[in-house]
Motif scaffolding. Structure first.
Motif, PDB file in Angstrom:
ATOM      1  N   ARG A  60       0.706   4.097  -2.832  1.00  0.00           N
ATOM      2  CA  ARG A  60       0.476   5.499  -2.455  1.00  0.00           C
ATOM      3  C   ARG A  60       1.590   6.403  -2.990  1.00  0.00           C
ATOM      4  N   GLU A  85     -15.947   2.400  -8.132  1.00  0.00           N
ATOM      5  CA  GLU A  85     -16.359   2.053  -6.773  1.00  0.00           C
ATOM      6  C   GLU A  85     -15.302   1.227  -6.038  1.00  0.00           C
ATOM      7  N   TYR A  91      -6.474   0.350  -2.741  1.00  0.00           N
ATOM      8  CA  TYR A  91      -5.742  -0.069  -1.549  1.00  0.00           C
ATOM      9  C   TYR A  91      -6.403  -1.291  -0.901  1.00  0.00           C
ATOM     10  N   GLN A  92      -7.721  -1.278  -0.880  1.00  0.00           N
ATOM     11  CA  GLN A  92      -8.434  -2.426  -0.333  1.00  0.00           C
ATOM     12  C   GLN A  92      -8.304  -3.629  -1.256  1.00  0.00           C
ATOM     13  N   GLN A 119       0.825  -1.208   0.000  1.00  0.00           N
ATOM     14  CA  GLN A 119       0.000   0.000   0.000  1.00  0.00           C
ATOM     15  C   GLN A 119       0.858   1.257   0.000  1.00  0.00           C
ATOM     16  N   ASP A 139     -11.794   0.457  -4.305  1.00  0.00           N
ATOM     17  CA  ASP A 139     -10.671   1.105  -3.629  1.00  0.00           C
ATOM     18  C   ASP A 139      -9.417   0.296  -3.936  1.00  0.00           C
ATOM     19  N   THR A 196      -4.037   2.658 -11.541  1.00  0.00           N
ATOM     20  CA  THR A 196      -4.338   3.892 -10.818  1.00  0.00           C
ATOM     21  C   THR A 196      -3.682   5.088 -11.492  1.00  0.00           C
TER      22      THR A 196
END
Length: 213
Positions: A105, A191, A195-196, A101, A193, A180
Motif C-alpha cells: 500500500r 480482476e 492485496y488478496q 500489505q 486484487d 502494481t
C-alpha cells in the motif's frame, strides 16, 4: 508568505537543523504534487520560503537532497510498519501478512518515491549504512525478519531459516509492488486484487513450510 516577509527573513527564522528539514519536506512535497523528481533546487528553496542559496548550505547538490528525501520515505514506511505490527500478535501469520500489505500500500500510494527509495538512491543508502540486525529490528525488512523469527519459534520451524523465509516473502511483496507500480497487474489481470494475492501466496507458503517440517 506575507507582504512584509521575504525568503531572507524566513531563512533567518530557521534554526540550522530546521532549515535542512524544511528543505527536505519541501522537496518531498514537490515530488508528491508533481509525481516526479525533476524539480530544481531553487524550486525547493521557494517552497520552503528561503533564498535560492539556502539549500547549498546543507546539500552540495540536488542528488544529496534527493537522498535525504529517500531517507524520509524510509522513515515514514518504518512508522507505518510499526503501527501495523502493533495491531497484531507478534509472530502471527496475520502480522506477517499485514506487514506485506502495508508495504504494498505504501508503495502504491507513493509512486513518485519508488525510485528514490528502491532505485539508485535507495541502494546508496543500504550500501553505505552499517546494518546491525539487533539495532534494526523495528526497521523495514528487519521488522519482517523479527516477525518471521517469532513465527518460526512458535511453529518450531528449524529446517528453513527465518532469513530465507523473510527473503522469500519480501520477494513476493516486491514483485507485486513492481507489477502494481508499473500498472502491469491492471493490464494483464485487472480482476486480481494484489492485496488478496499477496495474502493468499503468503499464507500458502507459510503453511507449506509448517507441513514440511
Amino acid at each position: 508568505m506575507s507582504a512584509n516577509s521575504s525568503p531572507r527573513s524566513n531563512e533567518s527564522s530557521y534554526h540550522h537543523g530546521d532549515l535542512r528539514n524544511a528543505l527536505i519536506v519541501a522537496a518531498a512535497e514537490l515530488i508528491e504534487s508533481s509525481g516526479a523528481d525533476d524539480f530544481a533546487m531553487i524550486d525547493a528553496a521557494r517552497r520552503a520560503g528561503v533564498s535560492s542559496a539556502a539549500p547549498y548550505r546543507h546539500f552540495k547538490d540536488k542528488e544529496e537532497l534527493l537522498l535525504s528525501v529517500g531517507e524520509l520515505g524510509f522513515y515514514a514506511l518504518d512508522c507505518e510498519l510499526n503501527r501495523v505490527a502493533a495491531q497484531h500478535e507478534r509472530g502471527s501469520v496475520d502480522a506477517i501478512i499485514a506487514l506485506g500489505q502495508c508495504y504494498l500500500r505504501f508503495v502504491s500510494e507513493r509512486p513518485a518515491f519508488f525510485g528514490l527509495m528502491w532505485g539508485e538512491h535507495g541502494n546508496n543508502m543500504f550500501y553505505e549504512a552499517e546494518l546491525d540486525y539487533a539495532q534494526q529490528e523495528n526497521n523495514g525488512f528487519f521488522q519482517l525478519l523479527g516477525q518471521v523469527g517469532a513465527w518460526c519459534a512458535k511453529e518450531d520451524v528449524t529446517r528453513t531459516s527465518p532469513l530465507e523465509i523473510a527473503m522469500t516473502l519480501w520477494s513476493i511483496g516486491m514483485g507485486l509492488c513492481h507489477l502494481t507500480f508499473n500498472r502491469q497487474m491492471g493490464r494483464f489481470a485487472p480482476e486480481v486484487d494484489p492485496y488478496q494475492l499477496l495474502e493468499n501466496s503468503g499464507r500458502r507458503y507459510l503453511r507449506g513450510i509448517v507441513e514440511e517440517k
